[in-house]
Design a protein around this motif. Structure first.
Motif, PDB file in Angstrom:
ATOM      1  N   CYS A   1     -11.251 -13.387  -7.155  1.00 13.03           N
ATOM      2  CA  CYS A   1     -10.139 -14.331  -6.996  1.00 13.03           C
ATOM      3  C   CYS A   1      -9.415 -14.545  -8.317  1.00 13.03           C
ATOM      4  O   CYS A   1      -8.183 -14.605  -8.358  1.00 13.03           O
ATOM      5  N   ASP A   2     -10.170 -14.662  -9.411  1.00 14.03           N
ATOM      6  CA  ASP A   2      -9.554 -14.899 -10.712  1.00 14.03           C
ATOM      7  C   ASP A   2      -8.665 -13.731 -11.139  1.00 14.03           C
ATOM      8  O   ASP A   2      -7.605 -13.931 -11.732  1.00 14.03           O
ATOM      9  N   ALA A   3      -9.118 -12.498 -10.857  1.00 14.16           N
ATOM     10  CA  ALA A   3      -8.308 -11.333 -11.220  1.00 14.16           C
ATOM     11  C   ALA A   3      -6.980 -11.337 -10.473  1.00 14.16           C
ATOM     12  O   ALA A   3      -5.910 -11.097 -11.057  1.00 14.16           O
ATOM     13  N   THR A   4      -7.033 -11.639  -9.175  1.00 15.56           N
ATOM     14  CA  THR A   4      -5.799 -11.695  -8.384  1.00 15.56           C
ATOM     15  C   THR A   4      -4.979 -12.921  -8.748  1.00 15.56           C
ATOM     16  O   THR A   4      -3.740 -12.876  -8.764  1.00 15.56           O
ATOM     17  N   LEU A   5      -5.641 -14.014  -9.060  1.00 14.73           N
ATOM     18  CA  LEU A   5      -4.953 -15.230  -9.482  1.00 14.73           C
ATOM     19  C   LEU A   5      -4.173 -14.993 -10.767  1.00 14.73           C
ATOM     20  O   LEU A   5      -3.071 -15.523 -10.942  1.00 14.73           O
ATOM     21  N   THR A   6      -4.728 -14.194 -11.655  1.00 16.58           N
ATOM     22  CA  THR A   6      -4.035 -13.858 -12.900  1.00 16.58           C
ATOM     23  C   THR A   6      -2.710 -13.164 -12.609  1.00 16.58           C
ATOM     24  O   THR A   6      -1.686 -13.459 -13.236  1.00 16.58           O
ATOM     25  N   MET A   7      -2.734 -12.237 -11.647  1.00 13.62           N
ATOM     26  CA  MET A   7      -1.497 -11.567 -11.255  1.00 13.62           C
ATOM     27  C   MET A   7      -0.476 -12.555 -10.701  1.00 13.62           C
ATOM     28  O   MET A   7       0.714 -12.512 -11.025  1.00 13.62           O
ATOM     29  N   ALA A   8      -0.933 -13.479  -9.853  1.00 17.99           N
ATOM     30  CA  ALA A   8      -0.030 -14.473  -9.266  1.00 17.99           C
ATOM     31  C   ALA A   8       0.566 -15.373 -10.346  1.00 17.99           C
ATOM     32  O   ALA A   8       1.760 -15.691 -10.319  1.00 17.99           O
ATOM     33  N   PHE A   9      -0.265 -15.799 -11.303  1.00 16.35           N
ATOM     34  CA  PHE A   9       0.238 -16.616 -12.407  1.00 16.35           C
ATOM     35  C   PHE A   9       1.289 -15.865 -13.210  1.00 16.35           C
ATOM     36  O   PHE A   9       2.290 -16.445 -13.645  1.00 16.35           O
ATOM     37  N   TRP A  10       1.061 -14.575 -13.406  1.00 11.90           N
ATOM     38  CA  TRP A  10       2.027 -13.767 -14.170  1.00 11.90           C
ATOM     39  C   TRP A  10       3.379 -13.734 -13.464  1.00 11.90           C
ATOM     40  O   TRP A  10       4.432 -13.864 -14.098  1.00 11.90           O
ATOM     41  N   VAL A  11       3.374 -13.564 -12.157  1.00 12.51           N
ATOM     42  CA  VAL A  11       4.629 -13.546 -11.400  1.00 12.51           C
ATOM     43  C   VAL A  11       5.381 -14.864 -11.568  1.00 12.51           C
ATOM     44  O   VAL A  11       6.600 -14.889 -11.718  1.00 12.51           O
ATOM     45  N   LEU A  12       4.642 -15.972 -11.588  1.00 10.40           N
ATOM     46  CA  LEU A  12       5.279 -17.278 -11.661  1.00 10.40           C
ATOM     47  C   LEU A  12       5.931 -17.530 -13.021  1.00 10.40           C
ATOM     48  O   LEU A  12       7.020 -18.108 -13.082  1.00 10.40           O
ATOM     49  N   VAL A  13       5.287 -17.119 -14.102  1.00 10.37           N
ATOM     50  CA  VAL A  13       5.782 -17.503 -15.433  1.00 10.37           C
ATOM     51  C   VAL A  13       6.441 -16.364 -16.204  1.00 10.37           C
ATOM     52  O   VAL A  13       6.969 -16.597 -17.290  1.00 10.37           O
ATOM     53  N   ARG A  14       6.464 -15.152 -15.672  1.00  9.18           N
ATOM     54  CA  ARG A  14       7.037 -14.042 -16.436  1.00  9.18           C
ATOM     55  C   ARG A  14       8.518 -14.216 -16.775  1.00  9.18           C
ATOM     56  O   ARG A  14       8.951 -13.738 -17.827  1.00  9.18           O
ATOM     57  N   PRO A  15       9.334 -14.893 -15.942  1.00 10.16           N
ATOM     58  CA  PRO A  15      10.736 -15.047 -16.361  1.00 10.16           C
ATOM     59  C   PRO A  15      10.897 -15.918 -17.603  1.00 10.16           C
ATOM     60  O   PRO A  15      11.906 -15.801 -18.307  1.00 10.16           O
ATOM     61  N   HIS A  46       8.878 -16.039 -20.435  1.00  5.92           N
ATOM     62  CA  HIS A  46       8.680 -15.187 -21.613  1.00  5.92           C
ATOM     63  C   HIS A  46       7.726 -14.067 -21.211  1.00  5.92           C
ATOM     64  O   HIS A  46       6.520 -14.287 -21.096  1.00  5.92           O
ATOM     65  N   ARG A  47       8.272 -12.873 -21.013  1.00  4.70           N
ATOM     66  CA  ARG A  47       7.474 -11.782 -20.470  1.00  4.70           C
ATOM     67  C   ARG A  47       6.304 -11.404 -21.374  1.00  4.70           C
ATOM     68  O   ARG A  47       5.206 -11.120 -20.899  1.00  4.70           O
ATOM     69  N   ASN A  48       6.530 -11.365 -22.678  1.00  2.86           N
ATOM     70  CA  ASN A  48       5.469 -10.941 -23.595  1.00  2.86           C
ATOM     71  C   ASN A  48       4.322 -11.941 -23.629  1.00  2.86           C
ATOM     72  O   ASN A  48       3.147 -11.562 -23.609  1.00  2.86           O
ATOM     73  N   LEU A  49       4.644 -13.231 -23.683  1.00  5.58           N
ATOM     74  CA  LEU A  49       3.591 -14.236 -23.674  1.00  5.58           C
ATOM     75  C   LEU A  49       2.862 -14.257 -22.332  1.00  5.58           C
ATOM     76  O   LEU A  49       1.644 -14.473 -22.279  1.00  5.58           O
ATOM     77  N   ALA A  50       3.604 -14.032 -21.258  1.00  4.23           N
ATOM     78  CA  ALA A  50       2.970 -13.972 -19.941  1.00  4.23           C
ATOM     79  C   ALA A  50       2.008 -12.792 -19.862  1.00  4.23           C
ATOM     80  O   ALA A  50       0.906 -12.905 -19.301  1.00  4.23           O
ATOM     81  N   MET A  51       2.401 -11.655 -20.448  1.00  2.00           N
ATOM     82  CA  MET A  51       1.511 -10.501 -20.447  1.00  2.00           C
ATOM     83  C   MET A  51       0.283 -10.745 -21.327  1.00  2.00           C
ATOM     84  O   MET A  51      -0.832 -10.342 -20.989  1.00  2.00           O
ATOM     85  N   LEU A  52       0.462 -11.426 -22.452  1.00  2.00           N
ATOM     86  CA  LEU A  52      -0.672 -11.775 -23.302  1.00  2.00           C
ATOM     87  C   LEU A  52      -1.646 -12.685 -22.557  1.00  2.00           C
ATOM     88  O   LEU A  52      -2.868 -12.542 -22.667  1.00  2.00           O
ATOM     89  N   MET A  53      -1.103 -13.610 -21.785  1.00  2.00           N
ATOM     90  CA  MET A  53      -1.945 -14.480 -20.965  1.00  2.00           C
ATOM     91  C   MET A  53      -2.775 -13.649 -19.990  1.00  2.00           C
ATOM     92  O   MET A  53      -3.977 -13.893 -19.813  1.00  2.00           O
ATOM     93  N   VAL A  54      -2.155 -12.641 -19.371  1.00  2.00           N
ATOM     94  CA  VAL A  54      -2.867 -11.764 -18.443  1.00  2.00           C
ATOM     95  C   VAL A  54      -4.006 -11.031 -19.151  1.00  2.00           C
ATOM     96  O   VAL A  54      -5.141 -10.994 -18.669  1.00  2.00           O
ATOM     97  N   PHE A  90      -0.569 -20.237 -20.690  1.00  3.74           N
ATOM     98  CA  PHE A  90      -0.091 -20.502 -19.335  1.00  3.74           C
ATOM     99  C   PHE A  90       0.468 -21.911 -19.221  1.00  3.74           C
ATOM    100  O   PHE A  90       1.525 -22.132 -18.615  1.00  3.74           O
ATOM    101  N   GLY A  91      -0.226 -22.873 -19.822  1.00  6.43           N
ATOM    102  CA  GLY A  91       0.261 -24.248 -19.786  1.00  6.43           C
ATOM    103  C   GLY A  91       1.596 -24.398 -20.484  1.00  6.43           C
ATOM    104  O   GLY A  91       2.490 -25.104 -20.001  1.00  6.43           O
ATOM    105  N   GLY A  92       1.747 -23.728 -21.637  1.00  2.45           N
ATOM    106  CA  GLY A  92       3.022 -23.787 -22.349  1.00  2.45           C
ATOM    107  C   GLY A  92       4.158 -23.180 -21.547  1.00  2.45           C
ATOM    108  O   GLY A  92       5.275 -23.721 -21.510  1.00  2.45           O
ATOM    109  N   LEU A  93       3.884 -22.059 -20.888  1.00  5.51           N
ATOM    110  CA  LEU A  93       4.907 -21.416 -20.066  1.00  5.51           C
ATOM    111  C   LEU A  93       5.243 -22.261 -18.840  1.00  5.51           C
ATOM    112  O   LEU A  93       6.415 -22.339 -18.432  1.00  5.51           O
ATOM    113  N   LEU A  94       4.230 -22.889 -18.260  1.00 11.64           N
ATOM    114  CA  LEU A  94       4.487 -23.794 -17.133  1.00 11.64           C
ATOM    115  C   LEU A  94       5.371 -24.960 -17.563  1.00 11.64           C
ATOM    116  O   LEU A  94       6.287 -25.370 -16.852  1.00 11.64           O
ATOM    117  N   TYR A  95       5.074 -25.503 -18.736  1.00  8.60           N
ATOM    118  CA  TYR A  95       5.838 -26.640 -19.251  1.00  8.60           C
ATOM    119  C   TYR A  95       7.309 -26.263 -19.429  1.00  8.60           C
ATOM    120  O   TYR A  95       8.214 -27.025 -19.074  1.00  8.60           O
TER     121      TYR A  95
END
Length: 246
Positions: free
Chosen positions: A80-94, A96-104, A171-176
């Motif tokens: 679940c966590d592996a797939t959740l990581t992908m879902a989180f990336w989709v949500l926050v990638r717009p 900052h793509r690089n920081l979102a990828m680092l989060m992944v 992730f929290g910073g990108l969500l904010y």
């Protein structure tokens, strides 16, 4: 279809897709919390008797099914966590793509590292089950080895919480910044991320101060976010604005 029309069509479709990813994140997060709470929280506390290898071994062998189900819960949580990581990336990638990828990357390292530590945890059962056929092990040594494997597995998982903590800060910073959900969720994720990373360094440098209460910040941050994603989803217009800005 003109280029402008194609962009418009994509813009109309993607928010609906993003909303489905938000719901997916909520479902996966809920399963992960339940399975992880059982496999990582409940079962180890039932099995491990602090400072008593013989009693720990007796509990593991006496409740072998529970021990195995606990490990199965961890596997479900990891998937679940592996797939959740992908879902989180989709949500926050717009945002900052690089920081979102680092989060992944950091979340995946954390999951893989914890999985490696769990091999030691499950190895305790294997050691106890095979001990009778190993004449080289004197009485009591198998129990001591199994106990040591459990402790190593727990400590190894805690070490890799550093990556999970930093990933949560990102992730929290990108969500904010995204305003997809109320900003309080972003702040809460940053706080729990700092708490996880801090506890790992305390375990290494000052173990007496590495309070488990630092980990209590996780459910306070994650469970409300999961509930929000399940019930409310995300702000589609905020995601659309972030995508256009990107």
């Amino acid at each position: 279809m003109t280029h402008g029309a194609a962009i418009s069509a994509r813009s109309d479709h993607e928010p609906r897709s993003v909303q489905s990813y938000a719901r997916l994140a909520g479902i996966l997060g809920l399963i992960s919390v339940v399975a992880g709470g059982f496999g990582e929280g409940y079962v180890p506390t039932v099995m491990l008797v602090a400072g008593d290898a013989a009693a720990t071994a007796q509990r593991i062998l006496g409740q072998e099914s529970l021990f195995r189900w606990g490990f199965a819960g961890f596997l479900v949580e990891s998937l679940c966590d592996a797939t959740l990581t992908m879902a989180f990336w989709v949500l926050v990638r717009p945002v900052h793509r690089n920081l979102a990828m680092l989060m992944v990357v950091l979340r995946i390292i954390s999951t893989c590292g914890f999985a490696a530590a769990q091999v030691f945890h499950f190895g305790a059962l294997t050691t106890l089950r095979t001990a009778p056929s190993l004449a080289a092990l004197p009485p009591g040594q198998a129990e001591a080895l199994a106990y040591l494997l459990l402790r190593i597995g727990g400590f190894g998982g805690a070490l890799f919480s550093t990556f999970y903590g930093v990933a949560n800060v990102l992730f929290g910073g990108l969500l904010y910044r995204s305003r997809l959900v109320p900003r309080a969720f972003g702040v809460a994720m940053v706080i729990t991320g700092v708490a996880f990373a801090l506890r790992t360094f305390l375990l290494i440098l000052a173990p007496r101060y590495a309070s488990v209460l630092l980990l209590a910040t996780a459910p306070l941050a994650i469970i409300p976010l999961i509930a929000w994603l399940l019930v409310k989803g995300v702000d589609e217009e905020a995601w659309r604005r972030a995508e256009r800005a990107a």
